[in-house]
Design a protein around this motif. Sequence first.
Motif, PDB file in Angstrom:
ATOM      1  N   SER A  82       2.822   6.296 -11.686  1.00 39.79           N
ATOM      2  CA  SER A  82       2.438   5.091 -12.065  1.00 39.79           C
ATOM      3  C   SER A  82       3.271   4.356 -10.805  1.00 39.79           C
ATOM      4  O   SER A  82       2.718   3.260 -10.335  1.00 39.79           O
ATOM      5  N   GLN A  83       4.608   4.744 -10.228  1.00 33.92           N
ATOM      6  CA  GLN A  83       5.249   4.015  -9.232  1.00 33.92           C
ATOM      7  C   GLN A  83       4.432   4.274  -8.147  1.00 33.92           C
ATOM      8  O   GLN A  83       3.988   3.358  -7.091  1.00 33.92           O
ATOM      9  N   SER A  84       3.729   5.599  -7.839  1.00 34.17           N
ATOM     10  CA  SER A  84       2.854   5.779  -6.649  1.00 34.17           C
ATOM     11  C   SER A  84       1.823   4.843  -6.754  1.00 34.17           C
ATOM     12  O   SER A  84       1.642   4.026  -5.474  1.00 34.17           O
ATOM     13  N   ILE A  85       1.016   4.668  -7.525  1.00 36.69           N
ATOM     14  CA  ILE A  85      -0.136   3.934  -7.778  1.00 36.69           C
ATOM     15  C   ILE A  85       0.399   2.488  -7.501  1.00 36.69           C
ATOM     16  O   ILE A  85      -0.378   1.679  -6.981  1.00 36.69           O
ATOM     17  N   GLN A 166      -9.917  -0.435  -5.667  1.00 38.45           N
ATOM     18  CA  GLN A 166      -8.389  -0.828  -5.835  1.00 38.45           C
ATOM     19  C   GLN A 166      -7.651  -1.338  -4.535  1.00 38.45           C
ATOM     20  O   GLN A 166      -8.150  -0.935  -3.388  1.00 38.45           O
ATOM     21  N   ASP A 167      -7.004  -2.324  -4.523  1.00 40.25           N
ATOM     22  CA  ASP A 167      -6.083  -2.786  -3.499  1.00 40.25           C
ATOM     23  C   ASP A 167      -5.113  -1.619  -2.857  1.00 40.25           C
ATOM     24  O   ASP A 167      -3.887  -1.804  -3.101  1.00 40.25           O
ATOM     25  N   ALA A 168      -5.469  -0.668  -2.195  1.00 43.29           N
ATOM     26  CA  ALA A 168      -4.874   0.494  -1.929  1.00 43.29           C
ATOM     27  C   ALA A 168      -4.330   0.068  -0.267  1.00 43.29           C
ATOM     28  O   ALA A 168      -4.987  -0.353   0.485  1.00 43.29           O
ATOM     29  N   LYS A 169      -2.905   0.695  -0.177  1.00 45.28           N
ATOM     30  CA  LYS A 169      -2.459   0.661   0.991  1.00 45.28           C
ATOM     31  C   LYS A 169      -2.459   2.112   1.907  1.00 45.28           C
ATOM     32  O   LYS A 169      -2.469   1.931   2.931  1.00 45.28           O
ATOM     33  N   VAL A 200      -5.680  -0.316   6.209  1.00 46.24           N
ATOM     34  CA  VAL A 200      -5.106   0.622   5.165  1.00 46.24           C
ATOM     35  C   VAL A 200      -5.102   2.106   5.664  1.00 46.24           C
ATOM     36  O   VAL A 200      -5.726   2.362   6.582  1.00 46.24           O
ATOM     37  N   ALA A 201      -4.067   2.597   5.407  1.00 48.79           N
ATOM     38  CA  ALA A 201      -3.737   4.126   6.169  1.00 48.79           C
ATOM     39  C   ALA A 201      -4.527   4.983   5.299  1.00 48.79           C
ATOM     40  O   ALA A 201      -4.755   4.928   4.029  1.00 48.79           O
TER      41      ALA A 201
END
Length: 503
Positions: A82-85, A166-169, A200-201
């Motif tokens: 959950s922290q990773s997400i 989703q708002d991914a980095k 985004v990486a």
Amino acid sequence: MKGSICVMSDNVIELKDICKSFYGVQVLKNINMHIKAGEALCIAGENGSGKSTIIKIISGVHPYENGEVVINGTVYKSITPSQSISEGIQVIYQDFSLFPNLSVAENIGLSYHLQKRKSGFSRKICNEIAQKSLEKIGVEMNLDMLVENLSVAQKQIVAIARAIMQDAKLIIMDEPTTTLTKIEIERLYEIINGLKKSGVAVIFVSHKLDEIFAVCDRVFVIRNGEVVADDPVDEFEQEKLAYYMTGSNIIEEKQPPVKTDGEYVFEVKNLACREYFKNISFGVRQGEILCLTGRLGSGRLELAKSLFGALPATDGEIFLNGKKISVRNITEAISNGIAYVPEDRLSEGLFLDATIRNNLSAVVLNRLKKKFGILRERDKEKLSTEWIEKLSIKARSGDPGHSLSGGNQQRVVLAKWMASNPALFVFNCPTVGVDVKSKFEIHTLIKNMVKEGVAVVMVSDDIGEILYNSNRVLVIDGGEITFESDTQDLTYESLSKKITKGA
């Protein structure tokens, strides 16, 4: 535990001196890795090298014993999924992690509802999100179709669409092109380049060397749990990268055409199956590997299944060693000596929770029975030990199928059918998701089968695999054969053009 230290960094994520062991065996040794915003990093290595473990550490699935993970400047001594997400990390795994009983739209939009902690479920929002995500990929799909009814390639597209909405980095793609055609792969390249431009990486895990050079900025090579290279992609050539990944030089040569005289070992005449394909006629001579290829939806997959009775032909004839045979179902196919290696070993090729011993004996159970149908366990163990040794499977007889790497799982599927001494082997994408060395070894096994008189029909869209591991290729488009040639007369570009545009 989340550390209280925040550090200034241009990196989205850093791994510092990460170590990991399973059951006393160290699988990662002092791993140091970083990736910047807008960068595409390839993690390369053989199956079992530690790539998947790195991914699962970043995503919080596996804890690590030493070192630390820094995400967006925050130091973690340990991290949960959950922290990773919440830090913007999304992973597309090889098994897709989709809900088979839900629709395309529900699979893509469900994460949005969970992320926003919405108390109610809105089908309208789901459809809007799914449509928008698929449009980014450039794919049209029936949003109401259940995922369990999709092809492997379609499932993978749904998984990719779900991740990018989703708002991914950081998006981690684990073998994302395994079952995609050339056109779909090129679309994926465009998506990745668009993600990079937006900051985004991307971590791109692939065994296909041409893909690594096409999409990645930097290559991070791991072998036996240790980093052996970490350099810009333009400092590598394919041979050099293969050497770093395997520790040995791997050279494949084109297969010469087989003499045109002599009887066919296997032949089909005017084979047809409803709307999938029609008027299919070809033969395979002794010592020949025939490859069937074509775009997704061309009919190649359905043809392969028809040869094994999984999708019975509605018209035409099949001959084996000059004798007409009936292949109305899988049981008839097996009784006629036909073996089939599917493209999706996880759902179609293996009993994942069963032992290697039980997997290897699945096709030849009748040979192992005593009176009253009782199985001879001693013979099962003998059979298992024999094939584990023959195919260099890195596992014990009692290990479950899900515990093996992709390459070893594929060897188990091969051994299961080889134990039945088939007359015809139908390979449907035989090296999907396996590493460079395992790929070479599987190709060698197939070539050795042919030398022993087994007829081989291979279905593949991996152009390198086709050119270097078959004698002749047939291109299928719109359910019909549109092109035929000895592979020795073809180049990567000429065959690619035939596949994407037809003859």
